[in-house]
Design a protein around this motif. Structure first.
Motif, PDB file in Angstrom:
ATOM      1  N   ARG A 261      38.684  30.633 -33.582  1.00 51.78           N
ATOM      2  CA  ARG A 261      39.430  29.818 -32.634  1.00 51.78           C
ATOM      3  C   ARG A 261      40.561  30.635 -32.013  1.00 51.78           C
ATOM      4  NH1 ARG A 261      37.570  25.111 -30.385  1.00 51.78           N
ATOM      5  NH2 ARG A 261      36.874  23.606 -31.953  1.00 51.78           N
TER       6      ARG A 261
ATOM      7  N   GLN B  57      41.034  12.700 -23.882  1.00 56.28           N
ATOM      8  CA  GLN B  57      40.789  12.958 -25.305  1.00 56.28           C
ATOM      9  C   GLN B  57      42.070  13.374 -26.040  1.00 56.28           C
ATOM     10  OE1 GLN B  57      37.643  12.163 -25.828  1.00 56.28           O
ATOM     11  NE2 GLN B  57      37.347  12.089 -23.602  1.00 56.28           N
TER      12      GLN B  57
ATOM     13  N   VAL C  80      39.197  16.406 -20.019  1.00 57.55           N
ATOM     14  CA  VAL C  80      39.938  16.799 -21.218  1.00 57.55           C
ATOM     15  C   VAL C  80      41.054  15.827 -21.579  1.00 57.55           C
ATOM     16  CG1 VAL C  80      41.523  18.559 -22.124  1.00 57.55           C
ATOM     17  CG2 VAL C  80      39.406  19.250 -20.976  1.00 57.55           C
TER      18      VAL C  80
ATOM     19  N   HIS D 143      45.649  20.535 -27.656  1.00 58.26           N
ATOM     20  CA  HIS D 143      45.883  19.816 -28.915  1.00 58.26           C
ATOM     21  C   HIS D 143      46.630  20.701 -29.911  1.00 58.26           C
ATOM     22  CE1 HIS D 143      45.198  17.278 -32.413  1.00 58.26           C
ATOM     23  NE2 HIS D 143      44.715  18.351 -33.036  1.00 58.26           N
TER      24      HIS D 143
ATOM     25  N   GLN E 236      40.686  21.651 -24.376  1.00 62.09           N
ATOM     26  CA  GLN E 236      41.127  20.556 -25.239  1.00 62.09           C
ATOM     27  C   GLN E 236      41.718  21.092 -26.544  1.00 62.09           C
ATOM     28  OE1 GLN E 236      38.250  17.415 -25.797  1.00 62.09           O
ATOM     29  NE2 GLN E 236      39.156  16.792 -27.753  1.00 62.09           N
ATOM     30  N   PHE E 237      41.064  22.097 -27.119  1.00 57.42           N
ATOM     31  CA  PHE E 237      41.571  22.662 -28.367  1.00 57.42           C
ATOM     32  C   PHE E 237      42.972  23.239 -28.170  1.00 57.42           C
ATOM     33  CE2 PHE E 237      42.409  26.533 -30.777  1.00 57.42           C
ATOM     34  CZ  PHE E 237      42.421  26.019 -32.066  1.00 57.42           C
TER      35      PHE E 237
ATOM     36  N   ASP F  17      35.979  21.813 -23.857  1.00 54.56           N
ATOM     37  CA  ASP F  17      36.324  21.749 -25.276  1.00 54.56           C
ATOM     38  C   ASP F  17      37.311  22.843 -25.664  1.00 54.56           C
ATOM     39  OD1 ASP F  17      34.199  23.617 -24.863  1.00 54.56           O
ATOM     40  OD2 ASP F  17      33.814  23.650 -27.016  1.00 54.56           O
ATOM     41  N   GLU F  18      37.257  23.989 -24.982  1.00 54.93           N
ATOM     42  CA  GLU F  18      38.196  25.074 -25.262  1.00 54.93           C
ATOM     43  C   GLU F  18      39.604  24.715 -24.786  1.00 54.93           C
ATOM     44  OE1 GLU F  18      35.319  28.983 -24.939  1.00 54.93           O
ATOM     45  OE2 GLU F  18      35.875  27.953 -23.088  1.00 54.93           O
TER      46      GLU F  18
ATOM     47  N   LYS G  26      35.938  26.330 -20.865  1.00 52.09           N
ATOM     48  CA  LYS G  26      35.167  25.089 -20.928  1.00 52.09           C
ATOM     49  C   LYS G  26      36.073  23.957 -21.408  1.00 52.09           C
ATOM     50  CE  LYS G  26      30.859  27.552 -21.981  1.00 52.09           C
ATOM     51  NZ  LYS G  26      29.789  27.767 -22.986  1.00 52.09           N
TER      52      LYS G  26
END
Length: 262
Positions: A173, A120, A117, A97, A93-94, A90-91, A88
């Motif tokens: 995470r 951001q 993504v 980052h 993106q993590f 947000d996954e 997904k």
């Protein structure tokens, strides 16, 4: 002890006319891919300022471009960061980052994911577009067709990190597992002794290259043996069986679901 880069360069040097990759029924020789890898690596350095130890992310399904980008990243001395394109936003993106990726390579099939993504992530400075055009992105096709100026690429050691693959994060995470060149070469020998892989084999590479089986077991063994991999992102059993028949494939690694469907 060898590194993945020394294995690759030996295969290109000693077997330039042998077929390395078949993708969408189109064969690519070791010599042809060798030129593309050198050009891509040179452009990563010249246009993106990529240097040793830096993480370069791959948002790509299984394709010949994945192989070129992966080896090109390692040629510069940088670290490949293959990202599961089924995650997904947000996954993803993590991971980008957390790994501090400054360069991201994006395939057109995951364009929507990238558009959700990348805005951001202010640290991302360069995007390389594969199979599509974007005004704010570099073109993979242009990077692999540009002339190569003399580049003094570093020679990795077996202890150097080649790739970082993130865990599934089932208890928290995801965490980046650092895979060294030595780890990858060891896996190649394990595939030979444990699975019976041999020079001259034609391998199916349907398992994702962003996971360890494809990236750290099948691909490096193909390279070390200068054999052939039929690369596909298709998971339809009929498509897989057609490839096996057409290209006379004699090894197949999959997951139980795939075997049940077939």
């Amino acid at each position: 002890m060898d590194t993945l880069m020394s294995l690759w360069q030996r295969a290109v040097r000693e077997h330039p006319d042998s077929v390395a990759i078949i993708f969408e029924d189109r064969p690519y020789s070791y010599g042809e891919l060798g030129v593309m890898v050198e050009r891509f690596a040179a452009q990563l350095v010249a246009r993106c300022g990529v240097s040793g130890g830096e993480k370069v992310a791959l948002l790509l399904p299984n394709c010949v471009q994945f192989v070129v980008c992966y080896l090109g990243i390692l040629r510069t001395g940088a670290v490949a960061l293959p990202v599961n394109v089924r995650l997904k936003p947000d996954e993803v993106q993590f991971i980008l980052h957390d790994a501090e990726a400054r360069v991201v390579i994006v395939h057109q099939s995951v364009g929507d994911l990238a558009r959700a993504v990348l805005p951001q992530l202010p640290n991302v400075q360069h995007v390389v577009a594969v199979d599509f055009h974007a005004d704010n992105a570099l073109s993979f096709d242009e990077m692999t067709s540009a002339g190569v100026s003399a580049c003094a690429f570093p020679e990795p050691t077996p202890a150097d990190v080649a790739a970082i693959i993130y865990t599934s994060g089932t208890t928290g995470r995801p965490k980046g597992a650092m895979i060294t060149h030595g780890n990858i070469v060891f896996n190649s020998y394990s595939a030979e002794y444990g699975l019976g892989f041999r020079p001259g084999d034609v391998h199916t590479l349907v398992v994702p290259l962003f996971h360890v089986t494809g990236l750290n077991t099948i691909l490096p063994t193909v390279i070390r043996h200068a054999s052939t991999a039929v690369v596909t992102s298709r998971t339809n059993p009929a498509d897989i069986l057609r490839l096996i028949e057409r290209h006379r494939i004699n090894t197949f690694l999959g997951v139980p679901t795939t075997y049940v469907l077939m």
